[in-house]
Design an enzyme around this catalytic site. Sequence first.
Site, PDB file in Angstrom:
ATOM      1  N   LYS A 149       0.831  -1.204   0.000  1.00  0.00           N
ATOM      2  CA  LYS A 149       0.000   0.000   0.000  1.00  0.00           C
ATOM      3  C   LYS A 149       0.866   1.254   0.000  1.00  0.00           C
ATOM      4  O   LYS A 149       0.554   2.251  -0.667  1.00  0.00           O
ATOM      5  CB  LYS A 149      -0.920  -0.002   1.223  1.00  0.00           C
ATOM      6  CG  LYS A 149      -1.782   1.264   1.319  1.00  0.00           C
ATOM      7  CD  LYS A 149      -2.774   1.196   2.466  1.00  0.00           C
ATOM      8  CE  LYS A 149      -3.613   2.475   2.516  1.00  0.00           C
ATOM      9  NZ  LYS A 149      -4.670   2.416   3.557  1.00  0.00           N
ATOM     10  N   HIS A 290      -6.681 -29.695 -33.285  1.00  0.00           N
ATOM     11  CA  HIS A 290      -7.707 -28.747 -32.850  1.00  0.00           C
ATOM     12  C   HIS A 290      -8.537 -29.298 -31.695  1.00  0.00           C
ATOM     13  O   HIS A 290      -9.768 -29.238 -31.697  1.00  0.00           O
ATOM     14  CB  HIS A 290      -8.597 -28.349 -34.014  1.00  0.00           C
ATOM     15  CG  HIS A 290      -7.857 -27.693 -35.137  1.00  0.00           C
ATOM     16  ND1 HIS A 290      -7.056 -26.587 -34.953  1.00  0.00           N
ATOM     17  CD2 HIS A 290      -7.767 -28.006 -36.457  1.00  0.00           C
ATOM     18  CE1 HIS A 290      -6.514 -26.243 -36.110  1.00  0.00           C
ATOM     19  NE2 HIS A 290      -6.920 -27.074 -37.034  1.00  0.00           N
TER      20      HIS A 290
END
Length: 538
Positions: A149, A290
């Site tokens: 922070k 695929h």
Amino acid sequence: MIDLPEGAHMTDLHPISRALLSVSDKTGLIELGKALAARGVELLSTGGSAKTLRDAGLEVRDVADVTGFPEMMDGRVKTLHPGVHGGLLALRDNDEHVAAMEEHNIDAIDLLVVNLYPFEAALARGAEYDEMIENIDIGGPAMIRAAAKNHSFVNVVVDVEDYDALLAELDANDGATSFAFRQTLAQTAYARTGAYDAAVSTWMAGAIGNAAPRRKAVAGTLAQTLRYGENPHQAAAFYTDGSNRAGVATATQHQGKELSYNNINDTDAAFELVSEFSAEDGPAVAIIKHANPCGVAKGATLAEAYKSAFECDQTSAFGGIIALNGELDAETAEAITGIFTEVVIAPSVTDEAKAMFAAKKNLRLLTTGGLADPMAVAETIRQVSGGYLMQNKDNGHITAADLKVVTKVAPTDEQLADLLFAWKVAKHVKSNAIVYVKDGATVGVGAGQMSRVDSALIAATKAQRMADALGLPESLAKGAAVASDAFFPFADGLLEAAAAGASCVIQPGGSMRDDEVIAAADEAGLAMVFTGMRHFRH
């Protein structure tokens, strides 16, 4: 106030004078401590970290000296104190904050180096509940969040991988760090505590039997930034979930270019499919294109299994992904090099096979160290607009004892073996799925069609096409077993399979027209069994 290099803004370059090092993983700790001390940085530390640094000859101040309290409650309470958090959270350019620090004898902490209790490691080894609880870090995440922070002034390092980057930044800025650098560290820090909390909350949900908790946290660790996604205009990255499940995420790559997004997706599909066949089932090979199998087979050897899988659909196999359920040997490697292949993945590989692949510079070779457990409990995630769909992995399993014969003709033992093989493959084919199998090898696969009839027709067409290519007098589907991933809603799909020459069928059953479908199977002379389980794969 803190003295800065001439011309530097408070939120830009900021020197490091004091560092708090408190780590569970002590890899690189001594080297980092020495490097910081050599730059004039005062070292604070706790417990085992302090001992490690002192044993290396470094001067270290105990956090207990800062807080005025000893470590207590088996180390549960040591850094949760204003002397620590004030030093991390104080805004150095705020007069009131600076005055409070002076009044309460709080020294600024410019660098926090913390890595957390090994909760994920305890989870991976299957630790019991009480041990898991003890591996939940409290002080570490609190300090990390405080430092992150206050990244305008404080650097927070949570990964050993960032030690060198920190030192390089200090060298580049005469002992200071830039705001942009601290921002990057802060983002990494918040991601780490987020992932840590996600691991804890997910474990606890499972421990208390909550299958659908109100809030679900998902986290991952970056494994690879990909060149692009499914298409070149899509950005993509690959993340691991820390489960250590055998597969593409944990595999060792021995050669070839970096895996692409599509490579990873297809390789995962291939390896998950081939893992359905254990060593007891004998050598098995799956070829994927695929995300759908274009050939799957068992054989006396892997080379034989590869040949049978390849002969299911030689056209689609070009540029495909090959997965094996055993050690890749030279004979199989030689056969594979006959056509262009994107990726080969196997539990292990012989030196001879490696040498044979070495000439194929673009072929990616991966080893996993074992097969994936197809029965393992896991979750799958799919994003939809505004949310996620989560479900248990499809680990449904059918044995011969689970099957119900519903036709006048029962399958023979040979047919039964092919039916169960076809069922395993169908589980890994996009719905609607129809799979033809003969003698332990797929001979036709119909995938991803909107109509089950079309899938049956496509699979039959492929079987005939390959028979023609191989110079055979009749379709490969003649006498084949057929699997359907879901029930036949009408008899038409089944009749398409019968017309192709199929001899037996495996399907879930459960349609309103089951009687009609069964009657059609009887009239065609087919043996048919119901599984009572479907395998949709969308």
